[in-house]
Scaffold this motif. Structure first.
Motif, PDB file in Angstrom:
ATOM      1  N   THR A  69       0.855  -1.184   0.000  1.00 23.56           N
ATOM      2  CA  THR A  69       0.000   0.000   0.000  1.00 23.56           C
ATOM      3  C   THR A  69       0.885   1.226   0.000  1.00 23.56           C
ATOM      4  OG1 THR A  69      -1.769  -1.140   1.189  1.00 23.56           O
ATOM      5  CG2 THR A  69      -1.773   1.268   1.275  1.00 23.56           C
ATOM      6  N   VAL A  70       0.578   2.147  -0.904  1.00 25.08           N
ATOM      7  CA  VAL A  70       1.297   3.414  -1.005  1.00 25.08           C
ATOM      8  C   VAL A  70       0.312   4.529  -0.684  1.00 25.08           C
ATOM      9  CG1 VAL A  70       2.597   4.968  -2.506  1.00 25.08           C
ATOM     10  CG2 VAL A  70       2.845   2.488  -2.767  1.00 25.08           C
ATOM     11  N   VAL A  71       0.631   5.322   0.327  1.00 25.03           N
ATOM     12  CA  VAL A  71      -0.200   6.467   0.688  1.00 25.03           C
ATOM     13  C   VAL A  71       0.436   7.691   0.043  1.00 25.03           C
ATOM     14  CG1 VAL A  71      -1.121   7.875   2.563  1.00 25.03           C
ATOM     15  CG2 VAL A  71      -0.858   5.409   2.871  1.00 25.03           C
ATOM     16  N   GLY A  72      -0.282   8.292  -0.885  1.00 24.73           N
ATOM     17  CA  GLY A  72       0.218   9.448  -1.616  1.00 24.73           C
ATOM     18  C   GLY A  72       0.566   9.063  -3.038  1.00 24.73           C
ATOM     19  N   TYR A  73       0.126   9.872  -3.986  1.00 25.62           N
ATOM     20  CA  TYR A  73       0.392   9.583  -5.397  1.00 25.62           C
ATOM     21  C   TYR A  73       0.867  10.858  -6.093  1.00 25.62           C
ATOM     22  CZ  TYR A  73      -0.065   7.153  -9.844  1.00 25.62           C
ATOM     23  OH  TYR A  73       0.200   6.563 -11.045  1.00 25.62           O
ATOM     24  N   GLY A  74       1.808  11.527  -5.453  1.00 20.43           N
ATOM     25  CA  GLY A  74       2.425  12.697  -6.062  1.00 20.43           C
ATOM     26  C   GLY A  74       3.636  12.254  -6.868  1.00 20.43           C
ATOM     27  N   ALA A 132       4.149   7.999   1.227  1.00 17.81           N
ATOM     28  CA  ALA A 132       4.733   8.912   0.257  1.00 17.81           C
ATOM     29  C   ALA A 132       3.925  10.199   0.197  1.00 17.81           C
ATOM     30  CB  ALA A 132       4.792   8.253  -1.123  1.00 17.81           C
ATOM     31  N   CYS A 133       3.251  10.509   1.279  1.00 14.76           N
ATOM     32  CA  CYS A 133       2.404  11.695   1.323  1.00 14.76           C
ATOM     33  C   CYS A 133       3.170  12.850   1.966  1.00 14.76           C
ATOM     34  CB  CYS A 133       1.124  11.406   2.101  1.00 14.76           C
ATOM     35  SG  CYS A 133       1.397  10.723   3.745  1.00 14.76           S
ATOM     36  N   THR A 134       2.726  14.042   1.685  1.00 15.80           N
ATOM     37  CA  THR A 134       3.309  15.224   2.289  1.00 15.80           C
ATOM     38  C   THR A 134       2.948  15.269   3.767  1.00 15.80           C
ATOM     39  OG1 THR A 134       2.994  16.353   0.192  1.00 15.80           O
ATOM     40  CG2 THR A 134       3.431  17.731   2.102  1.00 15.80           C
ATOM     41  N   MET A 135       3.903  15.645   4.612  1.00 15.44           N
ATOM     42  CA  MET A 135       3.597  15.745   6.033  1.00 15.44           C
ATOM     43  C   MET A 135       2.873  17.064   6.292  1.00 15.44           C
ATOM     44  SD  MET A 135       5.522  15.250   9.690  1.00 15.44           S
ATOM     45  CE  MET A 135       7.123  15.401   9.190  1.00 15.44           C
ATOM     46  N   THR A 136       1.640  16.932   6.705  1.00 16.52           N
ATOM     47  CA  THR A 136       0.807  18.076   7.061  1.00 16.52           C
ATOM     48  C   THR A 136       0.202  17.798   8.433  1.00 16.52           C
ATOM     49  OG1 THR A 136      -1.180  17.117   6.080  1.00 16.52           O
ATOM     50  CG2 THR A 136       0.207  18.455   4.617  1.00 16.52           C
ATOM     51  N   LEU A 137      -0.571  18.717   8.929  1.00 17.94           N
ATOM     52  CA  LEU A 137      -1.263  18.473  10.201  1.00 17.94           C
ATOM     53  C   LEU A 137      -2.208  17.278  10.088  1.00 17.94           C
ATOM     54  CD1 LEU A 137      -2.039  22.111  11.371  1.00 17.94           C
ATOM     55  CD2 LEU A 137      -0.362  20.516  12.318  1.00 17.94           C
ATOM     56  N   GLU A 138      -2.747  17.061   8.904  1.00 17.71           N
ATOM     57  CA  GLU A 138      -3.677  15.964   8.681  1.00 17.71           C
ATOM     58  C   GLU A 138      -2.965  14.601   8.635  1.00 17.71           C
ATOM     59  OE1 GLU A 138      -7.114  14.733   5.419  1.00 17.71           O
ATOM     60  OE2 GLU A 138      -5.901  16.515   5.118  1.00 17.71           O
ATOM     61  N   THR A 139      -1.723  14.576   8.168  1.00 23.39           N
ATOM     62  CA  THR A 139      -0.996  13.308   8.029  1.00 23.39           C
ATOM     63  C   THR A 139       0.070  13.103   9.103  1.00 23.39           C
ATOM     64  OG1 THR A 139       0.639  14.292   6.535  1.00 23.39           O
ATOM     65  CG2 THR A 139      -1.330  13.288   5.546  1.00 23.39           C
ATOM     66  N   PHE A 140       0.250  14.062  10.013  1.00 22.64           N
ATOM     67  CA  PHE A 140       1.328  14.007  10.993  1.00 22.64           C
ATOM     68  C   PHE A 140       1.298  12.742  11.844  1.00 22.64           C
ATOM     69  CE2 PHE A 140       3.204  15.270  15.137  1.00 22.64           C
ATOM     70  CZ  PHE A 140       4.513  15.352  14.697  1.00 22.64           C
ATOM     71  N   HIS A 141       0.167  12.357  12.389  1.00 23.27           N
ATOM     72  CA  HIS A 141       0.045  11.128  13.163  1.00 23.27           C
ATOM     73  C   HIS A 141      -0.853  10.145  12.440  1.00 23.27           C
ATOM     74  CE1 HIS A 141       2.223  12.193  16.751  1.00 23.27           C
ATOM     75  NE2 HIS A 141       1.639  13.376  16.764  1.00 23.27           N
TER      76      HIS A 141
END
Length: 146
Positions: A69-74, A132-141
């Motif tokens: 599983t890959v989280v993020g498709y940038g 592989a997602c950008t670290m934001t407040l939404e993805t931090f934890h």
């Protein structure tokens, strides 16, 4: 280089990840040089194959047919998915942005992976997870939020 490095790290972890790192059967009395101080296991070939140990190391596992599983498709995630598909992994992609209709329904030439809406849905069917997602407040934890 980020996608390649992530792929290398995963392959390295799979190569040396094993359930039983220490053989249960040792025979120190039949050493080839007669030393009793040798701590290396001396298993016969059949035992080595049964315990999946060759050359002193476990038989490596690969990404082939693993559920990835890959989280993020940038930029990084899409390249990583391309590599994983080429290595024979069964890839699931999770992304925040909705997929374009043409991409999902027209069978994009690189679209050899599944999509999933949430990480909770994908995790029970995941052997290897890439963030592989950008670290934001939404993805931090993202993994330890609960």
């Amino acid at each position: 280089a980020t996608a390649e490095h992530a792929l290398w790290l995963a392959m390295s972890l799979l190569r040396y990840h094993h359930v039983n790192p220490t053989p249960t059967t040792t025979n120190h009395n039949n050493n080839h040089n007669g030393d009793d101080d040798d701590d290396s296991p001396s298993l016969n070939l059949q035992e080595r194959f049964q315990q999946r140990i060759l050359g002193g190391l476990p038989v490596p596992r690969t990404l082939y047919q693993k559920r990835v599983t890959v989280v993020g498709y940038g930029a990084v995630g899409s390249l990583l998915v391309e590599y994983l598909v080429q290595l024979g992994a069964r890839v699931t992609v999770i992304r925040k942005q909705p997929w374009e209709k043409e991409f999902v329904h027209a069978g994009h030439h690189k679209c050899k992976f599944q999509t999933c809406h949430t990480l909770e849905d994908a995790l029970p069917h995941t052997d290897v997870l890439f963030l592989a997602c950008t670290m934001t407040l939404e993805t931090f934890h993202l993994l330890n939020a609960k």
